[in-house]
Scaffold this active site. Structure first.
Site, PDB file in Angstrom:
ATOM      1  N   ASP A  38       0.865  -1.185   0.000  1.00  0.00           N
ATOM      2  CA  ASP A  38       0.000   0.000   0.000  1.00  0.00           C
ATOM      3  C   ASP A  38       0.897   1.229   0.000  1.00  0.00           C
ATOM      4  O   ASP A  38       2.036   1.168   0.469  1.00  0.00           O
ATOM      5  CB  ASP A  38      -0.917   0.021   1.236  1.00  0.00           C
ATOM      6  CG  ASP A  38      -2.145   0.906   1.031  1.00  0.00           C
ATOM      7  OD1 ASP A  38      -3.236   0.361   0.767  1.00  0.00           O
ATOM      8  OD2 ASP A  38      -2.004   2.151   1.099  1.00  0.00           O
ATOM      9  N   ASP A  64       4.110   2.633  -3.850  1.00  0.00           N
ATOM     10  CA  ASP A  64       3.252   3.474  -4.677  1.00  0.00           C
ATOM     11  C   ASP A  64       3.179   2.803  -6.052  1.00  0.00           C
ATOM     12  O   ASP A  64       4.182   2.749  -6.775  1.00  0.00           O
ATOM     13  CB  ASP A  64       3.872   4.876  -4.776  1.00  0.00           C
ATOM     14  CG  ASP A  64       3.144   5.777  -5.764  1.00  0.00           C
ATOM     15  OD1 ASP A  64       2.159   5.332  -6.383  1.00  0.00           O
ATOM     16  OD2 ASP A  64       3.576   6.934  -5.909  1.00  0.00           O
ATOM     17  N   VAL A  65       2.001   2.302  -6.407  1.00  0.00           N
ATOM     18  CA  VAL A  65       1.906   1.536  -7.664  1.00  0.00           C
ATOM     19  C   VAL A  65       2.184   2.396  -8.897  1.00  0.00           C
ATOM     20  O   VAL A  65       2.467   1.868  -9.969  1.00  0.00           O
ATOM     21  CB  VAL A  65       0.529   0.830  -7.813  1.00  0.00           C
ATOM     22  CG1 VAL A  65       0.331  -0.231  -6.744  1.00  0.00           C
ATOM     23  CG2 VAL A  65      -0.621   1.836  -7.840  1.00  0.00           C
ATOM     24  N   TYR A 168     -12.674   8.950 -14.053  1.00  0.00           N
ATOM     25  CA  TYR A 168     -12.540   7.645 -13.398  1.00  0.00           C
ATOM     26  C   TYR A 168     -12.954   6.514 -14.351  1.00  0.00           C
ATOM     27  O   TYR A 168     -12.233   5.518 -14.514  1.00  0.00           O
ATOM     28  CB  TYR A 168     -13.397   7.618 -12.131  1.00  0.00           C
ATOM     29  CG  TYR A 168     -13.365   6.307 -11.393  1.00  0.00           C
ATOM     30  CD1 TYR A 168     -12.251   5.946 -10.637  1.00  0.00           C
ATOM     31  CD2 TYR A 168     -14.431   5.415 -11.438  1.00  0.00           C
ATOM     32  CE1 TYR A 168     -12.208   4.730  -9.955  1.00  0.00           C
ATOM     33  CE2 TYR A 168     -14.403   4.206 -10.759  1.00  0.00           C
ATOM     34  CZ  TYR A 168     -13.289   3.873 -10.019  1.00  0.00           C
ATOM     35  OH  TYR A 168     -13.245   2.676  -9.342  1.00  0.00           O
ATOM     36  N   LYS A 172     -10.799   3.220 -15.804  1.00  0.00           N
ATOM     37  CA  LYS A 172     -11.161   1.820 -15.566  1.00  0.00           C
ATOM     38  C   LYS A 172     -11.460   1.091 -16.885  1.00  0.00           C
ATOM     39  O   LYS A 172     -11.271  -0.119 -16.998  1.00  0.00           O
ATOM     40  CB  LYS A 172     -12.359   1.748 -14.607  1.00  0.00           C
ATOM     41  CG  LYS A 172     -12.000   2.197 -13.179  1.00  0.00           C
ATOM     42  CD  LYS A 172     -10.914   1.322 -12.557  1.00  0.00           C
ATOM     43  CE  LYS A 172     -10.684   1.601 -11.094  1.00  0.00           C
ATOM     44  NZ  LYS A 172      -9.716   0.695 -10.461  1.00  0.00           N
ATOM     45  N   THR A 203     -16.410   2.032   1.322  1.00  0.00           N
ATOM     46  CA  THR A 203     -15.041   1.863   1.849  1.00  0.00           C
ATOM     47  C   THR A 203     -14.458   3.251   2.109  1.00  0.00           C
ATOM     48  O   THR A 203     -15.174   4.249   2.080  1.00  0.00           O
ATOM     49  CB  THR A 203     -14.162   1.131   0.817  1.00  0.00           C
ATOM     50  OG1 THR A 203     -14.100   1.942  -0.355  1.00  0.00           O
ATOM     51  CG2 THR A 203     -14.715  -0.236   0.472  1.00  0.00           C
TER      52      THR A 203
HETATM   53  N1  LIG Z   1     -15.429   1.746  -3.425  1.00  0.00           N
HETATM   54  C1  LIG Z   1     -16.097   1.747  -4.568  1.00  0.00           C
HETATM   55  O1  LIG Z   1     -17.248   2.205  -4.633  1.00  0.00           O
HETATM   56  C2  LIG Z   1     -15.459   1.155  -5.807  1.00  0.00           C
HETATM   57  C3  LIG Z   1     -16.278   0.923  -6.922  1.00  0.00           C
HETATM   58  C4  LIG Z   1     -15.720   0.359  -8.068  1.00  0.00           C
HETATM   59  C5  LIG Z   1     -14.366   0.043  -8.091  1.00  0.00           C
HETATM   60  N2  LIG Z   1     -13.599   0.300  -6.999  1.00  0.00           N
HETATM   61  C6  LIG Z   1     -12.179  -0.044  -7.098  1.00  0.00           C
HETATM   62  O2  LIG Z   1     -11.862  -0.996  -6.096  1.00  0.00           O
HETATM   63  C7  LIG Z   1     -10.464  -0.863  -5.755  1.00  0.00           C
HETATM   64  C8  LIG Z   1     -10.325  -0.832  -4.259  1.00  0.00           C
HETATM   65  O3  LIG Z   1     -11.070   0.272  -3.773  1.00  0.00           O
HETATM   66  P1  LIG Z   1     -11.582   0.353  -2.269  1.00  0.00           P
HETATM   67  O4  LIG Z   1     -13.031   0.673  -2.338  1.00  0.00           O
HETATM   68  O5  LIG Z   1     -11.119  -0.815  -1.505  1.00  0.00           O
HETATM   69  O6  LIG Z   1     -10.817   1.694  -1.838  1.00  0.00           O
HETATM   70  P2  LIG Z   1     -10.044   2.085  -0.491  1.00  0.00           P
HETATM   71  O7  LIG Z   1      -9.765   3.540  -0.630  1.00  0.00           O
HETATM   72  O8  LIG Z   1     -10.778   1.594   0.711  1.00  0.00           O
HETATM   73  O9  LIG Z   1      -8.661   1.267  -0.608  1.00  0.00           O
HETATM   74  C9  LIG Z   1      -7.716   1.576  -1.601  1.00  0.00           C
HETATM   75  C10 LIG Z   1      -6.323   1.410  -1.033  1.00  0.00           C
HETATM   76  O10 LIG Z   1      -5.398   1.743  -2.086  1.00  0.00           O
HETATM   77  C11 LIG Z   1      -4.349   2.494  -1.531  1.00  0.00           C
HETATM   78  N3  LIG Z   1      -3.704   3.316  -2.546  1.00  0.00           N
HETATM   79  C12 LIG Z   1      -4.120   4.486  -3.078  1.00  0.00           C
HETATM   80  N4  LIG Z   1      -3.220   4.947  -3.950  1.00  0.00           N
HETATM   81  C13 LIG Z   1      -2.222   4.043  -3.996  1.00  0.00           C
HETATM   82  C14 LIG Z   1      -1.012   3.960  -4.700  1.00  0.00           C
HETATM   83  N5  LIG Z   1      -0.618   4.951  -5.545  1.00  0.00           N
HETATM   84  N6  LIG Z   1      -0.216   2.886  -4.506  1.00  0.00           N
HETATM   85  C15 LIG Z   1      -0.579   1.894  -3.642  1.00  0.00           C
HETATM   86  N7  LIG Z   1      -1.696   1.936  -2.920  1.00  0.00           N
HETATM   87  C16 LIG Z   1      -2.513   2.997  -3.095  1.00  0.00           C
HETATM   88  C17 LIG Z   1      -5.002   3.336  -0.448  1.00  0.00           C
HETATM   89  O11 LIG Z   1      -4.034   3.802   0.501  1.00  0.00           O
HETATM   90  C18 LIG Z   1      -6.018   2.357   0.137  1.00  0.00           C
HETATM   91  O12 LIG Z   1      -5.472   1.637   1.210  1.00  0.00           O
HETATM   92  C19 LIG Z   1      -9.968   0.373  -6.481  1.00  0.00           C
HETATM   93  O13 LIG Z   1      -9.276  -0.004  -7.658  1.00  0.00           O
HETATM   94  C20 LIG Z   1     -11.238   1.105  -6.869  1.00  0.00           C
HETATM   95  O14 LIG Z   1     -11.084   1.905  -8.014  1.00  0.00           O
HETATM   96  C21 LIG Z   1     -14.108   0.838  -5.864  1.00  0.00           C
END
Ligand SMILES: NC(=O)c1ccc[n+]([C@@H]2O[C@H](COP(=O)([O-])OP(=O)(O)OC[C@H]3O[C@@H](n4cnc5c(N)ncnc54)[C@H](O)[C@@H]3O)[C@@H](O)[C@H]2O)c1
Length: 268
Positions: A38, A64-65, A168, A172, A203
């Site tokens: 993370d 950092d990805v 966004y 995706k 989340t």
């Molecule tokens: N929550 C939603 O409604 C939703 C909907 C569709 C898709 N998604 C996707 O699901 C995935 C997970 O989302 P989530 O809801 O668990 O979000 P979240 O914010 O709870 O968790 C995401 C994590 O990624 C980490 N992160 C952010 N930037 C980063 C980076 N540059 N390098 C490494 N880590 C990094 C953050 O610190 C966090 O811990 C994401 O790809 C998001 O786009 C989420």
């Protein structure tokens, strides 16, 4: 119980929260050794500690990805710690942060270039960096007699249909098509590539999402099955795609969306 990932070594990005944390816990319950990456080390460490508290094996590392060298180094560290890599789950992703005084989904024209760049750097380049680093490692392992490998990405229902904002959604969309094109390119090597496409999840992704019951209820109402997506719903899908249960499945963008992308529901 026999685990679906017994003996497998797995990297999860964005492992400090939401889907990433749920996936680390579930993968470890199924026997995997997990490298939790993370951008925030404390959050990744908290996830690894949760896995350890359940008797599983996990290490945490800041990564950092969007930084290709950091992702390469994280793959190298995983191999150093566990011996080889079986699965990478490129899950880290971000969206636009709310702008004060702005109601509803932000229009594209009102989205600043640096906001778009920031989203693309994580959501697109982050997945590209994870895929490239894993493919290099899988190819090196194949030369040593361990062919194959699995890539799972987190895209979004916004990568399948128009949903949410354009910045966004377009990021995706890149992930869903990269998943298909890479799957075809790598199939001959026995490397599988699929994605999980979530809809709305309460989340840390958007401030306030996880705390407000009203926000959760209104999010649920937009999904045909009537409830928001739980991070563990996505982790379950990722487990399926990471494991041999899906050994003949590649190039699939699997919606975990309560039916949202199925079409227009009938009037009730
Ligand atoms: N929550 C939603 O409604 C939703 C909907 C569709 C898709 N998604 C996707 O699901 C995935 C997970 O989302 P989530 O809801 O668990 O979000 P979240 O914010 O709870 O968790 C995401 C994590 O990624 C980490 N992160 C952010 N930037 C980063 C980076 N540059 N390098 C490494 N880590 C990094 C953050 O610190 C966090 O811990 C994401 O790809 C998001 O786009 C989420």
């Amino acid at each position: 119980m026999q685990g679906l990932l017994d003996g497998r070594n797995v990297i999860v990005t964005g492992a400090g929260s939401g889907v990433g944390r749920a996936a680390c816990l579930l993968f470890a319950r199924h026997g995997a050794k997990v490298m939790a990456l993370d951008i925030g080390l404390e959050a990744a460490q908290a996830t690894a500690d949760m896995v350890s508290a359940e008797g599983g094996t996990a290490l945490a590392r800041a990564c950092d990805v969007g930084d290709a060298a950091a992702v390469d180094a994280a793959v190298a560290a995983t191999v150093e710690a566990f011996g080889w890599l079986d699965v990478i789950y490129n899950n880290a992703g971000i969206t636009l942060q709310p702008r004060a005084g702005y109601q509803g989904v932000r229009k594209f024209i009102d989205t600043d270039d640096d906001e778009i760049e920031r989203i693309y750097r994580v959501n697109v380049n982050g997945v590209i960096n994870g895929c490239k680093a894993a493919i290099r490692q899988f190819e090196a392992q194949a030369r040593e007699g361990r062919p194959g490998g699995v890539i799972v990405n987190t895209a979004s229902v916004a990568g399948l249909i128009g949903w949410g904002g354009s910045a966004y959604g377009s990021s995706k969309g890149a992930v869903t098509l990269l998943t298909k094109t890479l799957a075809l390119e790598l199939a001959a090597q026995g490397i599988r590539v699929n994605s999980v496409c979530p809809a709305g999840m309460p989340t840390n992704f958007l401030p306030g999402l996880q705390t407000s019951d009203a926000a959760k209820a209104s999010m649920g109402a937009t999904h045909p099955l009537g409830r928001p997506i739980d991070p563990m719903d996505c982790a379950n899908a990722a487990l399926f795609l990471a494991s041999d249960l899906s050994s003949n499945i590649t190039g699939v963008n699997l919606p975990v969306d309560g039916g949202l992308s199925a079409g227009i529901p009938p009037r009730r």
